[in-house]
Scaffold this motif. Structure first.
Motif, PDB file in Angstrom:
ATOM      1  N   VAL A  53      11.779 -10.088  -3.149  1.00 53.20           N
ATOM      2  CA  VAL A  53      10.408  -9.765  -3.559  1.00 53.20           C
ATOM      3  C   VAL A  53      10.177  -8.259  -3.595  1.00 53.20           C
ATOM      4  N   GLU A  54      10.680  -7.547  -2.637  1.00 49.01           N
ATOM      5  CA  GLU A  54      10.431  -6.113  -2.538  1.00 49.01           C
ATOM      6  C   GLU A  54      11.528  -5.269  -3.192  1.00 49.01           C
ATOM      7  N   GLN A  55      12.203  -5.810  -4.161  1.00 50.15           N
ATOM      8  CA  GLN A  55      13.284  -5.093  -4.834  1.00 50.15           C
ATOM      9  C   GLN A  55      12.754  -3.846  -5.511  1.00 50.15           C
ATOM     10  N   GLY A  56      13.436  -2.735  -5.286  1.00 52.60           N
ATOM     11  CA  GLY A  56      13.036  -1.485  -5.926  1.00 52.60           C
ATOM     12  C   GLY A  56      13.257  -1.541  -7.424  1.00 52.60           C
ATOM     13  N   GLY A  57      12.503  -0.760  -8.151  1.00 51.07           N
ATOM     14  CA  GLY A  57      12.659  -0.677  -9.596  1.00 51.07           C
ATOM     15  C   GLY A  57      11.894  -1.716 -10.391  1.00 51.07           C
ATOM     16  N   LEU A  58      11.224  -2.629  -9.705  1.00 50.41           N
ATOM     17  CA  LEU A  58      10.433  -3.628 -10.425  1.00 50.41           C
ATOM     18  C   LEU A  58       9.093  -3.030 -10.833  1.00 50.41           C
ATOM     19  N   PRO A  59       8.596  -3.390 -12.002  1.00 47.14           N
ATOM     20  CA  PRO A  59       7.255  -2.929 -12.391  1.00 47.14           C
ATOM     21  C   PRO A  59       6.201  -3.491 -11.432  1.00 47.14           C
ATOM     22  N   ALA A  60       5.119  -2.761 -11.258  1.00 50.30           N
ATOM     23  CA  ALA A  60       4.053  -3.175 -10.339  1.00 50.30           C
ATOM     24  C   ALA A  60       3.516  -4.559 -10.676  1.00 50.30           C
ATOM     25  N   ILE A  61       3.391  -4.895 -11.962  1.00 48.14           N
ATOM     26  CA  ILE A  61       2.837  -6.203 -12.327  1.00 48.14           C
ATOM     27  C   ILE A  61       3.741  -7.341 -11.869  1.00 48.14           C
ATOM     28  N   VAL A  62       5.049  -7.115 -11.880  1.00 51.37           N
ATOM     29  CA  VAL A  62       5.994  -8.133 -11.412  1.00 51.37           C
ATOM     30  C   VAL A  62       5.970  -8.194  -9.888  1.00 51.37           C
ATOM     31  N   LYS A  63       5.946  -7.040  -9.236  1.00 50.89           N
ATOM     32  CA  LYS A  63       5.871  -7.001  -7.767  1.00 50.89           C
ATOM     33  C   LYS A  63       4.626  -7.727  -7.266  1.00 50.89           C
ATOM     34  N   ASP A  64       3.501  -7.520  -7.944  1.00 53.39           N
ATOM     35  CA  ASP A  64       2.251  -8.176  -7.531  1.00 53.39           C
ATOM     36  C   ASP A  64       2.385  -9.695  -7.566  1.00 53.39           C
ATOM     37  N   ILE A  65       2.978 -10.215  -8.624  1.00 51.91           N
ATOM     38  CA  ILE A  65       3.169 -11.669  -8.740  1.00 51.91           C
ATOM     39  C   ILE A  65       4.099 -12.167  -7.645  1.00 51.91           C
ATOM     40  N   THR A  67       4.773 -10.767  -4.766  1.00 53.22           N
ATOM     41  CA  THR A  67       4.143 -10.623  -3.451  1.00 53.22           C
ATOM     42  C   THR A  67       3.178 -11.775  -3.206  1.00 53.22           C
ATOM     43  N   ALA A  68       2.433 -12.162  -4.217  1.00 53.02           N
ATOM     44  CA  ALA A  68       1.448 -13.235  -4.076  1.00 53.02           C
ATOM     45  C   ALA A  68       2.101 -14.621  -4.025  1.00 53.02           C
ATOM     46  N   SER A  69       3.150 -14.832  -4.824  1.00 55.22           N
ATOM     47  CA  SER A  69       3.707 -16.175  -4.974  1.00 55.22           C
ATOM     48  C   SER A  69       5.138 -16.334  -4.469  1.00 55.22           C
ATOM     49  N   GLY A  70       5.786 -15.250  -4.125  1.00 56.34           N
ATOM     50  CA  GLY A  70       7.164 -15.329  -3.670  1.00 56.34           C
ATOM     51  C   GLY A  70       8.132 -15.496  -4.824  1.00 56.34           C
TER      52      GLY A  70
END
Length: 110
Positions: A53-65, A67-70
C-alpha cells in the motif's frame, strides 16, 4: 493523447489481463499508426506492479484508494491522471470504452 496507467498486484493479476496489455504494447508503432488513423489520437500505456500500500512512486490518487481499501482495491486503472476503475472490473470492457475500439481475444486451452 490518452495516458493509461494500470496498477496491479503481481500475485493476483490474471494472465489474460496481462496478455491484453501485452498485445497493445507489442503492437508498437504499427498499432499507434492504425489507432491514430482511425481515432485521430494516440495512447500511451504504462503498467506498474504494486506490492504494498505504501509503495513509493505511486500517484497520490492511487495511494489514497489503497490506503482506504487496501490491496484488494487493485487493479486500479487511471486514464489521463484520473481514476477510471478499480477493484473488480472487466478489463476488456474498460479498454474498449477508454480507447473507443472493439477488442476480442482467443484463449488457447492447454
Amino acid at each position: 493523447m490518452i495516458k493509461i496507467n494500470y496498477f496491479y498486484s503481481p500475485e493476483k493479476e490474471s494472465e489474460i489481463n496481462l496478455e491484453i496489455w501485452k498485445s497493445f504494447i507489442d503492437s508498437g508503432e504499427e498499432g499507434q499508426r492504425i489507432y491514430k488513423e482511425h481515432n485521430n489520437d494516440t495512447y500511451e500505456i504504462q503498467l506498474s506492479e504494486v506490492t504494498e500500500v505504501e509503495q513509493g512512486g505511486l500517484p497520490a490518487i492511487v495511494k489514497d484508494i489503497l490506503t482506504a481499501s487496501g490491496m484488494s482495491a487493485l487493479p486500479v486503472l487511471v486514464v489521463n491522471n484520473k481514476v477510471y476503475k478499480y477493484g473488480s472490473f472487466s478489463l476488456i470492457d474498460a479498454v474498449e470504452d477508454v480507447l473507443d475500439i472493439g477488442f476480442s481475444i482467443q484463449v488457447e486451452e492447454e
